[in-house]
Design a protein around this motif. Structure first.
Motif, PDB file in Angstrom:
ATOM      1  N   ASP A  56     -84.802  22.639  31.182  1.00 51.63           N
ATOM      2  CA  ASP A  56     -85.427  23.129  30.334  1.00 51.63           C
ATOM      3  C   ASP A  56     -86.579  22.933  30.122  1.00 51.63           C
ATOM      4  OD1 ASP A  56     -85.089  24.058  27.535  1.00 51.63           O
ATOM      5  OD2 ASP A  56     -84.707  22.766  26.242  1.00 51.63           O
ATOM      6  N   VAL A  57     -87.784  24.118  29.139  1.00 52.69           N
ATOM      7  CA  VAL A  57     -89.178  24.704  29.372  1.00 52.69           C
ATOM      8  C   VAL A  57     -89.618  23.675  28.288  1.00 52.69           C
ATOM      9  CG1 VAL A  57     -88.777  26.580  30.708  1.00 52.69           C
ATOM     10  CG2 VAL A  57     -89.167  26.122  28.487  1.00 52.69           C
ATOM     11  N   ASN A  58     -88.403  23.564  26.975  1.00 54.82           N
ATOM     12  CA  ASN A  58     -89.288  22.972  25.887  1.00 54.82           C
ATOM     13  C   ASN A  58     -88.368  21.476  25.161  1.00 54.82           C
ATOM     14  OD1 ASN A  58     -90.345  22.713  23.368  1.00 54.82           O
ATOM     15  ND2 ASN A  58     -89.448  24.199  21.708  1.00 54.82           N
ATOM     16  N   MET A  59     -89.407  20.253  25.709  1.00 54.61           N
ATOM     17  CA  MET A  59     -89.008  19.375  26.151  1.00 54.61           C
ATOM     18  C   MET A  59     -89.623  18.397  24.677  1.00 54.61           C
ATOM     19  SD  MET A  59     -86.438  19.050  29.379  1.00 54.61           S
ATOM     20  CE  MET A  59     -87.926  19.419  30.335  1.00 54.61           C
ATOM     21  N   PRO A  60     -89.046  17.088  24.510  1.00 52.12           N
ATOM     22  CA  PRO A  60     -89.987  15.822  24.109  1.00 52.12           C
ATOM     23  C   PRO A  60     -90.715  15.260  25.323  1.00 52.12           C
ATOM     24  CG  PRO A  60     -88.058  15.163  23.826  1.00 52.12           C
ATOM     25  CD  PRO A  60     -87.958  16.440  24.510  1.00 52.12           C
ATOM     26  N   LEU A  61     -91.835  14.118  25.466  1.00 52.22           N
ATOM     27  CA  LEU A  61     -92.480  13.643  26.153  1.00 52.22           C
ATOM     28  C   LEU A  61     -93.167  13.773  27.560  1.00 52.22           C
ATOM     29  CD1 LEU A  61     -89.996  10.280  26.478  1.00 52.22           C
ATOM     30  CD2 LEU A  61     -91.351  10.602  25.431  1.00 52.22           C
ATOM     31  N   MET A  62     -92.663  15.640  27.605  1.00 53.13           N
ATOM     32  CA  MET A  62     -93.230  16.069  28.861  1.00 53.13           C
ATOM     33  C   MET A  62     -91.781  17.171  28.569  1.00 53.13           C
ATOM     34  SD  MET A  62     -93.868  14.756  33.064  1.00 53.13           S
ATOM     35  CE  MET A  62     -95.465  14.424  33.179  1.00 53.13           C
ATOM     36  N   SER A  63     -93.056  18.507  29.088  1.00 51.61           N
ATOM     37  CA  SER A  63     -92.177  19.232  28.852  1.00 51.61           C
ATOM     38  C   SER A  63     -91.949  19.875  30.390  1.00 51.61           C
ATOM     39  CB  SER A  63     -92.660  21.236  28.178  1.00 51.61           C
ATOM     40  OG  SER A  63     -93.966  21.130  29.729  1.00 51.61           O
ATOM     41  N   GLY A  64     -90.921  20.659  30.314  1.00 52.57           N
ATOM     42  CA  GLY A  64     -90.484  21.364  31.850  1.00 52.57           C
ATOM     43  C   GLY A  64     -91.634  21.719  32.523  1.00 52.57           C
ATOM     44  N   LEU A  65     -92.064  22.619  32.441  1.00 53.71           N
ATOM     45  CA  LEU A  65     -93.520  23.533  33.275  1.00 53.71           C
ATOM     46  C   LEU A  65     -94.624  21.920  33.002  1.00 53.71           C
ATOM     47  CD1 LEU A  65     -94.454  26.254  30.660  1.00 53.71           C
ATOM     48  CD2 LEU A  65     -93.082  26.459  33.078  1.00 53.71           C
ATOM     49  N   GLU A  66     -94.925  21.634  32.923  1.00 58.56           N
ATOM     50  CA  GLU A  66     -95.409  20.260  32.279  1.00 58.56           C
ATOM     51  C   GLU A  66     -95.450  18.861  34.026  1.00 58.56           C
ATOM     52  OE1 GLU A  66     -97.514  19.344  28.202  1.00 58.56           O
ATOM     53  OE2 GLU A  66     -96.220  17.845  29.303  1.00 58.56           O
ATOM     54  N   MET A  67     -94.204  19.113  33.705  1.00 63.38           N
ATOM     55  CA  MET A  67     -93.442  18.228  34.625  1.00 63.38           C
ATOM     56  C   MET A  67     -93.370  19.370  36.528  1.00 63.38           C
ATOM     57  SD  MET A  67     -89.315  17.661  35.657  1.00 63.38           S
ATOM     58  CE  MET A  67     -88.843  19.924  35.870  1.00 63.38           C
ATOM     59  N   ILE A  68     -92.659  20.454  36.976  1.00 62.03           N
ATOM     60  CA  ILE A  68     -93.350  21.021  37.578  1.00 62.03           C
ATOM     61  C   ILE A  68     -94.539  20.988  38.181  1.00 62.03           C
ATOM     62  CG2 ILE A  68     -93.157  23.452  38.230  1.00 62.03           C
ATOM     63  CD1 ILE A  68     -91.189  23.653  36.250  1.00 62.03           C
ATOM     64  N   GLU A  69     -96.242  21.451  37.195  1.00 59.91           N
ATOM     65  CA  GLU A  69     -97.192  20.683  37.458  1.00 59.91           C
ATOM     66  C   GLU A  69     -97.276  19.849  38.004  1.00 59.91           C
ATOM     67  OE1 GLU A  69    -101.246  22.094  35.857  1.00 59.91           O
ATOM     68  OE2 GLU A  69     -99.692  21.592  34.008  1.00 59.91           O
ATOM     69  N   GLU A  70     -96.798  19.001  37.836  1.00 59.52           N
ATOM     70  CA  GLU A  70     -97.529  17.435  37.840  1.00 59.52           C
ATOM     71  C   GLU A  70     -96.374  16.629  39.431  1.00 59.52           C
ATOM     72  OE1 GLU A  70     -99.027  13.933  37.885  1.00 59.52           O
ATOM     73  OE2 GLU A  70     -99.376  15.384  36.651  1.00 59.52           O
ATOM     74  N   ARG A  72     -95.725  19.956  41.204  1.00 57.52           N
ATOM     75  CA  ARG A  72     -97.234  20.533  43.064  1.00 57.52           C
ATOM     76  C   ARG A  72     -98.017  19.434  42.985  1.00 57.52           C
ATOM     77  NH1 ARG A  72     -94.314  26.076  42.106  1.00 57.52           N
ATOM     78  NH2 ARG A  72     -92.381  25.881  42.523  1.00 57.52           N
ATOM     79  N   LYS A  73     -98.686  19.195  41.990  1.00 55.25           N
ATOM     80  CA  LYS A  73    -100.086  18.229  42.198  1.00 55.25           C
ATOM     81  C   LYS A  73     -99.632  17.102  43.147  1.00 55.25           C
ATOM     82  CE  LYS A  73    -102.294  19.724  38.014  1.00 55.25           C
ATOM     83  NZ  LYS A  73    -102.944  18.595  37.210  1.00 55.25           N
ATOM     84  N   SER A  74     -98.814  16.837  42.873  1.00 56.24           N
ATOM     85  CA  SER A  74     -98.396  15.346  43.951  1.00 56.24           C
ATOM     86  C   SER A  74     -97.894  15.610  45.566  1.00 56.24           C
ATOM     87  CB  SER A  74     -96.377  14.746  42.822  1.00 56.24           C
ATOM     88  OG  SER A  74     -95.729  15.725  43.689  1.00 56.24           O
ATOM     89  N   GLY A  75     -97.855  16.788  45.878  1.00 57.29           N
ATOM     90  CA  GLY A  75     -97.998  16.892  47.308  1.00 57.29           C
ATOM     91  C   GLY A  75     -96.017  16.959  47.465  1.00 57.29           C
ATOM     92  N   ASN A  76     -95.649  16.127  47.121  1.00 57.46           N
ATOM     93  CA  ASN A  76     -94.291  15.773  47.576  1.00 57.46           C
ATOM     94  C   ASN A  76     -93.263  17.146  48.238  1.00 57.46           C
ATOM     95  OD1 ASN A  76     -94.519  13.035  47.125  1.00 57.46           O
ATOM     96  ND2 ASN A  76     -94.098  13.521  44.583  1.00 57.46           N
ATOM     97  N   LYS A  77     -92.283  17.349  48.373  1.00 54.04           N
ATOM     98  CA  LYS A  77     -90.614  17.598  48.769  1.00 54.04           C
ATOM     99  C   LYS A  77     -91.006  19.272  47.918  1.00 54.04           C
ATOM    100  CE  LYS A  77     -86.264  18.799  49.500  1.00 54.04           C
ATOM    101  NZ  LYS A  77     -84.635  18.080  49.877  1.00 54.04           N
TER     102      LYS A  77
END
Length: 512
Positions: A56-70, A72-77
């Motif tokens: 879901d994109v609209n969630m408390p604490l951290m949204s789905g898009l914020e999670m995806i951005e984070e 992608r920045k980490s360089g993980n799998k």
């Protein structure tokens, strides 16, 4: 193929609905976990390593898009994402497209609509997985090619090495090679088993070296012991091929993969010692034999001459004694395997030539099962070569004996006719053997088998038989008869006559 999917939504009902109403297994997925916000999602992605995240994109604490951005920045799998949003949240969808996310599910999620989108995602994931596998295979093939070239390096070689080979070498603190040698007929099966086991390991490469030899090149950290990974691979192979001709040896380790030629040389030296090992189980290391040295000086003349003499005389016991004694000498001297094999192969070819000269096509047909040319590439140890040599000798002697038996059926008659003509002379078994080009011992055995008595007894019988006839004619004195039938000494004639007739010559003449 099945892919792992992580579901993230802050609404418990939405999560439950996605699990219940979508047939994930049928679509090629398995749900590996669920989360209720983006922060939990980041942690779950790191722990579960899913292939797809439906969030879901609209969630408390951290949204789905914020999670995806984070993430992608980490360089993980690299993970595929599909977002869930309502009609009123179009701005989220547009922002998601900037992240390269093209899969979008509307709330509430409809099973049929979701299934269609998930089929597209599955097809994309499958294509990516195939490309990844092909890429990995190409990389491994390139590494294997470069590693095989390293084995050809001469000691102290200072040639230029590709950067990717240097990088690979730096990835481990130590490198080594394990050589595995087997029979050519077993090679394909053993190689397949080894390849399957190695595919699960890191920094481990399978190298084809010859029609019956392969190498496992491996990198490891010395503080973890002698490479746990390769030890497990070898243990599994040993359990599978217990008692079969599969010998393995590990060389001396090197800190750099670039010095692999040294590992290979020492592994080859260690592998030679398996020649004297009656068992094929276990792995021999160079460290266990580095203070032992092979002898390379050996003259095979005695072995060949004595064995061929026994073969010619059809002396099976003498042949076995010669071969067995020489094998003990090989062990005592610790003669290099290649020297032992050369001597044994030389004797085998000598035997083959003798058989073909003696028996012609009959020998060729009988010895066709003995593939002498294949022995050079075999993994036979000394015990097996000895058994092979003894078996070959026994078969050759049996064939020659059969042929002698066939020939003797005609020649014995000829020999007996010769004895009947010459028994009055000073005939001996040696003179007779020389005349018929036979060995005296063999000739004596031949006559005993045919006549039922030995040569000397047969001659005495013929002489006394003739003396009895002459006594009945009563034309000659007894001493003259004795001399005429071949006795120089009358007392010897008297002894032999009484032995056979039970009376003296005079008594015989009187009664008849």
């Amino acid at each position: 193929m099945r892919f792992k999917v992580l579901l993230i939504d802050d609404e418990p009902g939405a999560l439950e609905g996605m699990q219940l109403w979508i047939d994930w297994e049928k679509l090629g997925f398995e749900v590996c976990g669920t989360c209720t916000n983006g922060a939990e999602g980041l942690k779950a992605m790191a722990e579960l390593s899913p292939d797809l995240v439906v969030t879901d994109v609209n969630m408390p604490l951290m949204s789905g898009l914020e999670m995806i951005e984070e993430w992608r920045k980490s360089g993980n799998k690299n993970i595929s994402f599909a977002i869930i949003s309502g009609y009123s949240e179009f701005e989220y969808a547009r922002k998601a497209m900037r992240y390269g996310i093209t899969h979008y599910l509307l709330k509430p999620v409809e099973p049929e609509e979701a299934a269609g989108e998930l089929r597209k995602i599955y097809s994309e994931l499958l294509h990516e997985e195939e490309e990844r596998q092909w890429s990995e295979m190409a990389l491994v093939e390139e590494q294997v090619f470069l590693i095989r070239q390293l084995l050809e390096d001469s000691p102290g070689s200072e040639r230029e090495y590709p950067d990717n080979l240097i990088t690979l070498s730096a990835g481990r603190e130590a490198w080594n090679i394990c050589l595995i040698q087997t029979e050519p007929t077993m090679y394909a099966e053993l190689r397949g088993a080894a390849a399957a086991l190695i595919s699960q390991e890191q920094a481990m490469f399978l190298i084809d070296l010859a029609m019956n030899r392969l190498g496992i090149v491996f990198g490891y950290s010395p503080d973890q012991g002698q490479a746990d990974g390769v030890c497990q691979v070898l243990a599994k192979l040993a359990a599978r091929y217990t008692g079969q001709r599969a010998a393995a040896a590990i060389g001396a380790p090197e800190e750099s993969l670039l010095h692999l030629a040294n590992c290979y040389k020492t592994a080859e030296e260690a592998l030679k010692f398996k020649f004297y090992d009656p068992e094929y189980t276990g792995v021999i290391s160079y460290a266990s034999i580095e203070d032992r040295h092979f002898q390379y000086h050996y003259d095979p003349t005695r072995l060949v001459d004595n064995a061929m003499e026994a073969l010619t005389l059809l002396n099976a016991a003498g042949y076995r004694e010669t071969v067995t004694a020489e094998a003990e000498l090989f062990r005592e001297l610790l003669l290099a395997p290649e020297i032992v094999k050369k001597a044994i192969y030389h004797l085998m070819y000598k035997m083959k030539e003798h058989m073909e000269d003696s028996l012609g096509k009959k020998a060729s047909d009988a010895l066709a099962k003995w593939d002498f040319s294949a022995l050079a590439d075999s993994a036979l140890g000394l015990n097996e070569l000895l058994a092979l040599l003894l078996s070959l000798g026994e078969e050759c002697i049996d064939l020659l004996s059969e042929e002698q038996e066939l020939k003797s059926q005609g020649i014995v008659q000829e020999i007996n006719e010769y004895i009947r003509e010459h028994y009055r002379e000073r005939l001996t078994i040696k003179k007779l053997a020389k005349h018929f080009y036979l060995h005296p011992v063999y000739l004596g055995q031949l006559l005993m088998k045919k006549n039922g008595v030995g040569f000397n007894e047969w001659v005495h019988n013929l002489r006394i038989e003739e003396a009895s006839r002459l006594l009945l004619e009563n034309k000659l004195r007894n001493s003259e008869i004795a001399e005429q039938v071949g006795y120089v000494n009358y007392s010897q004639f008297l002894k032999q006559f009484e032995k056979r007739m039970g009376m003296s010559p005079g008594e015989y003449k009187g009664r008849n």
